[in-house]
Design a protein around this motif. Structure first.
Motif, mmCIF file in Angstrom:
data_model
loop_
_atom_site.group_PDB
_atom_site.id
_atom_site.type_symbol
_atom_site.label_atom_id
_atom_site.label_comp_id
_atom_site.label_asym_id
_atom_site.label_seq_id
_atom_site.Cartn_x
_atom_site.Cartn_y
_atom_site.Cartn_z
ATOM 1 N N LYS A 224 0.864 -1.183 0.000
ATOM 2 C CA LYS A 224 0.000 0.000 0.000
ATOM 3 C C LYS A 224 0.898 1.230 0.000
ATOM 4 O O LYS A 224 1.803 1.344 0.833
ATOM 5 C CB LYS A 224 -0.915 -0.006 1.220
ATOM 6 C CG LYS A 224 -1.904 -1.170 1.214
ATOM 7 C CD LYS A 224 -2.812 -1.130 2.443
ATOM 8 C CE LYS A 224 -3.798 -2.292 2.415
ATOM 9 N NZ LYS A 224 -4.667 -2.309 3.613
ATOM 10 N N ILE A 225 0.630 2.135 -0.940
ATOM 11 C CA ILE A 225 1.528 3.284 -1.141
ATOM 12 C C ILE A 225 0.828 4.576 -0.716
ATOM 13 O O ILE A 225 -0.306 4.842 -1.121
ATOM 14 C CB ILE A 225 1.966 3.381 -2.615
ATOM 15 C CG1 ILE A 225 2.614 2.067 -3.056
ATOM 16 C CG2 ILE A 225 2.930 4.536 -2.815
ATOM 17 C CD1 ILE A 225 2.858 1.966 -4.539
ATOM 18 N N LYS A 226 1.526 5.364 0.108
ATOM 19 C CA LYS A 226 0.992 6.643 0.557
ATOM 20 C C LYS A 226 2.148 7.619 0.732
ATOM 21 O O LYS A 226 3.119 7.325 1.429
ATOM 22 C CB LYS A 226 0.233 6.474 1.882
ATOM 23 C CG LYS A 226 -0.394 7.765 2.392
ATOM 24 C CD LYS A 226 -1.125 7.511 3.714
ATOM 25 C CE LYS A 226 -1.733 8.812 4.241
ATOM 26 N NZ LYS A 226 -2.407 8.592 5.554
ATOM 27 N N ASN A 227 2.043 8.765 0.076
ATOM 28 C CA ASN A 227 3.069 9.819 0.159
ATOM 29 C C ASN A 227 4.465 9.288 -0.190
ATOM 30 O O ASN A 227 5.474 9.652 0.429
ATOM 31 C CB ASN A 227 3.090 10.444 1.558
ATOM 32 C CG ASN A 227 1.793 11.134 1.898
ATOM 33 O OD1 ASN A 227 1.122 11.684 1.023
ATOM 34 N ND2 ASN A 227 1.416 11.092 3.165
ATOM 35 N N ILE B 210 16.356 6.639 10.965
ATOM 36 C CA ILE B 210 15.776 7.429 12.053
ATOM 37 C C ILE B 210 14.360 6.949 12.372
ATOM 38 O O ILE B 210 13.967 6.861 13.535
ATOM 39 C CB ILE B 210 15.775 8.925 11.689
ATOM 40 C CG1 ILE B 210 17.205 9.471 11.755
ATOM 41 C CG2 ILE B 210 14.865 9.723 12.605
ATOM 42 C CD1 ILE B 210 17.320 10.942 11.468
ATOM 43 N N ILE B 211 13.606 6.597 11.344
ATOM 44 C CA ILE B 211 12.238 6.113 11.559
ATOM 45 C C ILE B 211 12.247 4.830 12.386
ATOM 46 O O ILE B 211 11.512 4.708 13.372
ATOM 47 C CB ILE B 211 11.524 5.885 10.210
ATOM 48 C CG1 ILE B 211 11.290 7.225 9.496
ATOM 49 C CG2 ILE B 211 10.184 5.165 10.415
ATOM 50 C CD1 ILE B 211 10.742 7.091 8.093
ATOM 51 N N LEU B 212 13.092 3.882 12.018
ATOM 52 C CA LEU B 212 13.105 2.592 12.719
ATOM 53 C C LEU B 212 13.819 2.655 14.061
ATOM 54 O O LEU B 212 13.618 1.787 14.907
ATOM 55 C CB LEU B 212 13.730 1.519 11.831
ATOM 56 C CG LEU B 212 12.893 1.088 10.624
ATOM 57 C CD1 LEU B 212 13.482 -0.159 9.977
ATOM 58 C CD2 LEU B 212 11.439 0.803 11.020
ATOM 59 N N GLU B 213 14.644 3.669 14.264
ATOM 60 C CA GLU B 213 15.236 3.845 15.601
ATOM 61 C C GLU B 213 14.147 4.076 16.638
ATOM 62 O O GLU B 213 14.279 3.671 17.788
ATOM 63 C CB GLU B 213 16.220 5.016 15.603
ATOM 64 C CG GLU B 213 17.637 4.622 15.259
ATOM 65 C CD GLU B 213 18.625 5.731 15.530
ATOM 66 O OE1 GLU B 213 19.831 5.430 15.561
ATOM 67 O OE2 GLU B 213 18.218 6.886 15.705
ATOM 68 N N GLY B 214 13.062 4.726 16.213
ATOM 69 C CA GLY B 214 11.939 4.944 17.119
ATOM 70 C C GLY B 214 11.253 3.657 17.523
ATOM 71 O O GLY B 214 10.508 3.617 18.511
ATOM 72 N N ASN C 119 4.884 9.438 11.000
ATOM 73 C CA ASN C 119 4.251 10.744 11.225
ATOM 74 C C ASN C 119 5.144 11.657 12.063
ATOM 75 O O ASN C 119 5.266 12.856 11.779
ATOM 76 C CB ASN C 119 2.897 10.555 11.916
ATOM 77 C CG ASN C 119 1.872 9.908 11.008
ATOM 78 O OD1 ASN C 119 1.970 9.998 9.787
ATOM 79 N ND2 ASN C 119 0.886 9.242 11.583
ATOM 80 N N GLU C 120 5.776 11.076 13.094
ATOM 81 C CA GLU C 120 6.673 11.865 13.950
ATOM 82 C C GLU C 120 7.878 12.355 13.145
ATOM 83 O O GLU C 120 8.290 13.510 13.267
ATOM 84 C CB GLU C 120 7.142 11.011 15.127
ATOM 85 C CG GLU C 120 7.995 11.771 16.133
ATOM 86 C CD GLU C 120 8.386 10.922 17.324
ATOM 87 O OE1 GLU C 120 9.313 11.326 18.047
ATOM 88 O OE2 GLU C 120 7.780 9.853 17.521
ATOM 89 N N TYR C 121 8.427 11.484 12.306
ATOM 90 C CA TYR C 121 9.564 11.858 11.460
ATOM 91 C C TYR C 121 9.168 12.959 10.478
ATOM 92 O O TYR C 121 9.912 13.927 10.274
ATOM 93 C CB TYR C 121 10.066 10.629 10.707
ATOM 94 C CG TYR C 121 11.071 10.940 9.615
ATOM 95 C CD1 TYR C 121 12.415 11.159 9.913
ATOM 96 C CD2 TYR C 121 10.671 11.029 8.281
ATOM 97 C CE1 TYR C 121 13.333 11.446 8.921
ATOM 98 C CE2 TYR C 121 11.584 11.322 7.280
ATOM 99 C CZ TYR C 121 12.909 11.530 7.607
ATOM 100 O OH TYR C 121 13.817 11.827 6.617
ATOM 101 N N THR C 122 7.980 12.832 9.880
ATOM 102 C CA THR C 122 7.503 13.818 8.902
ATOM 103 C C THR C 122 7.300 15.177 9.552
ATOM 104 O O THR C 122 7.675 16.215 8.999
ATOM 105 C CB THR C 122 6.192 13.342 8.263
ATOM 106 O OG1 THR C 122 6.393 12.049 7.681
ATOM 107 C CG2 THR C 122 5.734 14.301 7.180
#
Length: 661
Positions: free
Chosen positions: A558-561, A618-622, A653-656
């Motif tokens: 599923k693709i988004k943004n 950075i995303i997966l560090e969260g 969302n937090e990264y964005t």
């Protein structure tokens, strides 16, 4: 009350029985007249005691009833007129009642029937119900701060009928005093221009003083705005003494100095970047300085261009969203190689270990190190507890060599070979949570780490030598660079050279990602040593069934943004398949990053890839994972696939949001 009177009556009965026995004895011995008189007196005493007991009992009952009534009235008045706020809630968190003082906090707002979470956001009902917490400190409501004390009351045998009493104690004044004291405490900031030489040296000689002056002007201006004491102690290093309140402001602004310094343009081809380490919360300035040193080392180890704040054991990261810059000098590789040679020569035997579920880079770098150790005539073992599909083909080819007959051993079979002079070399991993067997690692006194991943917070400690370079494409590249510095003629076998080159190919995705000049130099060196590129190509081939399975995973995406999220079906759960699907998704136009999920037993694994615009590391560090900007992974325990996807959505969302600020 009844127990007390039962005791009183039983006591009287004993005396009456004794008197009756005495009368019977008198009459048995013929004293009939005396016995008759005694019987009359006995009857009178019985009647008197009965009436007296009933009177006292009724009087005591009346006293208790009056007292209980007065106590109920006193309790009700106390609850209503309690000098501090009180709230009574259900075990589910719904508000049943609150007193006048709490109503004044809410300025008359009615919250009966609502959940307490709507009013007190930092209060956790589940923790109270489970007995984990009874006191909540410094909870903010409106403009004030409160300590909340809790008490659970059973109103019936049914656990659902339990109620919780919340007592609110106003601690606004001490909280503000404490905050004021902490805000004025001094912290230590260490700042380093982490690519100073790479920026300055390629410039024209006339332009060098200009960019150096601009860098210093920017940093000094930054220090002045923070009212900080600043001292330059090397050409590219600075120390600040700064108050905590200014650190807090910088944390809110995500350390804008990182962006400001990067925008310097004085004809330089490379952007100027900073590595910042902040130490705070220590009892002494010396302790804060140690925190700052540790934080800056962590920032540098993660590729630079970021700030790390260390407050005791707590670490916060800011920045780190740009690609690592390849360092052109091989001086560090030579120094590390020579130091490693000295350590190996001083060791009785050598063990090599990698990360859990090893990949080709992990295996290739281990084989590369082993090849050099064998040339130094030292006994060497590669610890491998289990194989997997990603390394099976090349592992089988390596095992065909006679020299590798007893090289690969299980961790259980190597403990009797370990002594105080044994050396453990850890490759392609440096964190305690991802190494293949941490309990075994703890048995070694002599440890060396060689890795290319960004440094994590759970770094394996007490190593003799640590070579962690996130700019490198792979650990195999680092090992390849070290080979000519470790032995004069590194005549390693072609299969060993192929293992190293295969490791580079895997982590660069056939030289697409994280590929620099030194990566190609390493590859050409291995090609000269006999690595066959056709054989390596065969290692990465797959059958038609595997191709269809991979297509099935891609089909579920599923693709988004510009972000694709796919799930591997349970019946075809395979980590290698998941990684391949994540790679393949990037070949689709419009997809900038891909995340593929697979559940194996009770664990959910995430494989992430990016073209560079989105930092998947950075995303997966969260989520407790890590890796690189363009390639990362994570493992979640005791969650469903849907829950894992929800956690990933929150992290994205937090990264964005941070990227847009």
């Amino acid at each position: 009350m009844d127990n007390k009177y039962n005791y009183f009556i039983k006591g009287n009965k004993v005396y009456m029985v004794i008197i009756a026995l005495l009368i019977l004895i008198l009459m048995a011995y013929g004293h009939m007249i005396v016995g008759s008189i005694a019987i009359c007196l006995y009857a009178f005493l019985v009647i008197y005691n009965v009436k007296n007991t009933e009177y006292k009992k009724s009087k005591w009952k009346k006293f208790i009833e009056d007292f209980s009534s007065q106590l109920d009235i006193a309790t009700r008045n106390t609850l209503v007129k309690l000098p501090f706020p009180l709230v009574i809630i259900k075990i589910t968190g719904d508000v049943l009642w609150y007193n006048q003082n709490f109503s004044s906090i809410l300025e008359g707002k009615d919250i009966l029937g609502q959940n307490i979470k709507n009013v007190v956001r930092d209060f956790n009902v589940k923790q109270v119900a489970n007995g984990k917490e009874t006191i909540f400190r410094y909870i903010k409501i409106k403009d004030k701060y409160y300590d909340i004390y809790t008490n659970i009351v059973d109103t019936s045998e049914n656990s659902k009928d339990k109620i919780i009493l919340l007592y609110f104690y106003d601690v606004t004044k001490p909280f503000k005093i404490m905050n004021s004291v902490n805000a004025n405490k001094d912290a230590v900031m260490l700042m380093e221009v982490d690519n100073f030489d790479d920026v300055v040296k390629p410039m024209e000689e006339d332009d060098r003083p200009l960019i150096i002056a601009e860098i210093e002007r920017t940093i000094n201006s930054y220090a002045q705005n923070l009212n900080a004491m600043i001292r330059k102690y090397e050409s590219n290093k600075y120390v600040f003494c700064i108050q905590n309140k200014y650190i807090e402001k910088e944390m809110e602004k995500k350390f804008e100095i990182l962006d400001t310094i990067r925008e310097i343009n004085m004809g330089n081809k490379l952007a100027v970047t900073l590595s910042i380490g902040i130490g705070r919360g220590g009892d002494t300035p010396l302790e804060n300085e140690k925190y700052a040193v540790s934080a800056k080392e962590l920032a540098l180890g993660r590729g630079g261009d970021q700030a790390v704040v260390k407050n005791g054991d707590k670490l916060l990261f800011y920045g780190g969203k740009t690609k690592e810059i390849e360092k052109r000098t091989k001086v560090r590789a030579r120094v590390i190689a020579q130091a490693l040679v000295d350590i190996i020569k001083d060791s009785r035997n050598v063990f090599i270990i990698g990360h859990m579920k090893p990949d080709i880079d992990c295996l290739g770098s281990a084989v590369g190190i082993r090849s050099v150790v064998s040339l130094m005539n030292k006994e060497c073992f590669i610890i491998l507890d289990d194989s997997n599909e990603s390394i099976k083909v090349i592992l089988d080819k390596i095992k065909e060599e006679k020299e590798y007959d007893n090289v690969f051993i299980h961790s259980k079979n190597c403990e009797d070979k370990i002594d105080e002079n044994s050396l453990l070399i850890i490759v392609d991993v440096h964190s305690e949570g991802h190494v293949q067997n941490m309990q075994l690692v703890k048995k070694f006194d002599r440890i060396v780490i060689i890795d290319h991943h960004r440094r994590t917070t759970d770094l394996i400690k007490n190593s003799l030598l640590s070579y962690i370079e996130p700019y490198a494409s792979s650990t195999s590249e680092l090992v390849t660079e070290m080979l000519p510095y470790m032995v004069e003629k590194p005549n390693i076998k072609p299969i060993e050279a192929e293992a190293l080159l295969a490791g580079i190919c895997v982590d660069t995705k056939n030289f697409y990602f994280k590929t620099g000049v030194r990566t190609f130099e390493a590859a050409s060196f291995l090609r000269r040593l006999g690595a066959d590129t056709i054989d390596i190509k065969k290692l990465f081939s797959y059958d038609f069934e595997t191709y269809l399975k991979r297509a099935e995973i891609i089909k579920s995406a599923k693709i988004k943004n510009g972000i694709a999220i796919a799930v591997c079906p349970p019946e075809m759960a395979n980590l290698l398949l998941v990684a391949q699907a994540a790679d393949e998704l990037l070949n689709i136009t419009g997809i900038q990053a891909s995340f593929v999920f697979v559940k194996i037993k009770d664990e959910v694994f995430i494989s992430a890839r990016s073209l560079g615009d989105i930092n998947v590391q950075i995303i997966l560090e969260g989520l407790g994972g890590g890796g690189h900007m363009t390639m990362a992974g994570a493992k979640l325990e005791s969650v469903t696939i849907d829950e894992a996807i929800e956690k990933l959505d929150e992290a994205i969302n937090e990264y964005t949001e941070e990227s847009e600020e």
